[in-house]
Design an enzyme around this catalytic site. Structure first.
Site, PDB file in Angstrom:
ATOM      1  N   CYS A  61     -40.205 -26.107 -19.287  1.00 49.42           N
ATOM      2  CA  CYS A  61     -41.164 -25.246 -19.986  1.00 49.42           C
ATOM      3  C   CYS A  61     -41.414 -25.708 -21.429  1.00 49.42           C
ATOM      4  O   CYS A  61     -42.071 -26.712 -21.631  1.00 49.42           O
ATOM      5  CB  CYS A  61     -40.713 -23.796 -19.910  1.00 49.42           C
ATOM      6  SG  CYS A  61     -42.036 -22.642 -20.186  1.00 49.42           S
TER       7      CYS A  61
ATOM      8  N   HIS B  45     -37.798 -22.440 -14.534  1.00 50.93           N
ATOM      9  CA  HIS B  45     -36.509 -21.953 -15.018  1.00 50.93           C
ATOM     10  C   HIS B  45     -35.697 -21.520 -13.790  1.00 50.93           C
ATOM     11  O   HIS B  45     -36.227 -21.457 -12.680  1.00 50.93           O
ATOM     12  CB  HIS B  45     -36.691 -20.717 -15.919  1.00 50.93           C
ATOM     13  CG  HIS B  45     -37.441 -20.946 -17.170  1.00 50.93           C
ATOM     14  ND1 HIS B  45     -36.991 -21.763 -18.185  1.00 50.93           N
ATOM     15  CD2 HIS B  45     -38.643 -20.463 -17.588  1.00 50.93           C
ATOM     16  CE1 HIS B  45     -37.861 -21.758 -19.184  1.00 50.93           C
ATOM     17  NE2 HIS B  45     -38.877 -20.987 -18.851  1.00 50.93           N
TER      18      HIS B  45
END
Ligand code: GLN
Length: 229
Positions: free
Chosen positions: A90, A186
């Site tokens: 990310c 994630h």
């Protein structure tokens, strides 16, 4: 000794991606490969000797601080150019690109991946599943980001989004270039998919590694995959 470098966890640790380093160390140990996880603060230079470099997720301001620290000396770029494995999640992925644009600033990225990140029109939060060319099963995780990432002509996507948003552009997630992997997964993603951890270990040691009987990890991975809508 396999050197696993966890980069700026005090900045890039908001979403628990620190666990990726722990999974790699654990799974190296299952093969009797000695491995060391070293946490590097943004105040200190990166070691040039890392075998695997890990970057996690963060808020905009924190990732800019990390980006500016990493620009000094171009150590991560040099290591990647020499074949070191880089896994960037990310925010960590966003700052590896050519440009990182927020509502207040436009900042040059590290240039490891031909991508540009720009503000999105809503926050993208939830479960995510990605089909890659590396495995015959999807990888799972969660996402939580407001920016979106567009691939340039020299970037290959990490995978195709099956559930969720990923980059938020063109139905793909992340980007990949040789041993540099960027993704919005994630999870930690390597805890969700131990097979991905093993692939990174193989890339880092430069040879195949033995199969292991880690039934619980595989059972968990399959349970998560069965939840994909
Ligand atoms: N701050 C970035 C964004 O909101 C990255 C968020 C993250 O790392 N989960 O898009």
């Amino acid at each position: 000794m396999l050197e696993i470098i966890r980069i700026h966890n005090e900045l890039l640790g908001t979403y628990g991606d620190r666990g990726n380093a722990d999974v790699l160390k654990y799974r190296a140990g299952l093969r009797k490969i000695s491995a060391r996880v070293t946490d590097i603060s943004y105040l200190d230079p990166l070691p040039k000797t890392g075998d695997i470099y890990l970057l996690g997720g963060a808020e905009d301001a924190a990732q800019i601080l990390s980006l500016n620290a990493l620009r000094k000396g171009s150590i991560l770029t040099r290591a990647a150019n020499k074949g070191a494995v880089v896994l960037a999640i990310c925010a960590g992925f966003q700052i590896l690109g050519n440009r990182y644009v927020t509502r207040d600033a436009e900042i040059e990225g590290l240039g490891l991946l031909d991508v540009v990140t720009t503000p999105g029109d809503r926050r993208l939060v939830g479960d995510i599943a990605v089909a890659t060319e590396l495995f015959d099963f999807p990888l799972t995780g969660f996402e939580n980001h407001s920016s979106v990432t567009t691939l340039g002509p020299d970037a290959a996507p990490f995978g195709k989004v099956l559930q969720g948003n990923g980059n938020g552009v063109a139905g793909v997630d992340g980007a990949i270039d040789k041993n540099v992997f960027g993704t919005y997964l994630h999870g930690p993603v390597l805890a969700r998919s131990p097979e991905f951890a093993d692939l990174l270990l193989e890339r880092a040691v430069g040879s195949s590694i033995s199969e292991v009987d880690d039934e619980l990890a595989l059972r968990y991975a399959k349970w998560r995959r069965a939840l994909i809508k």
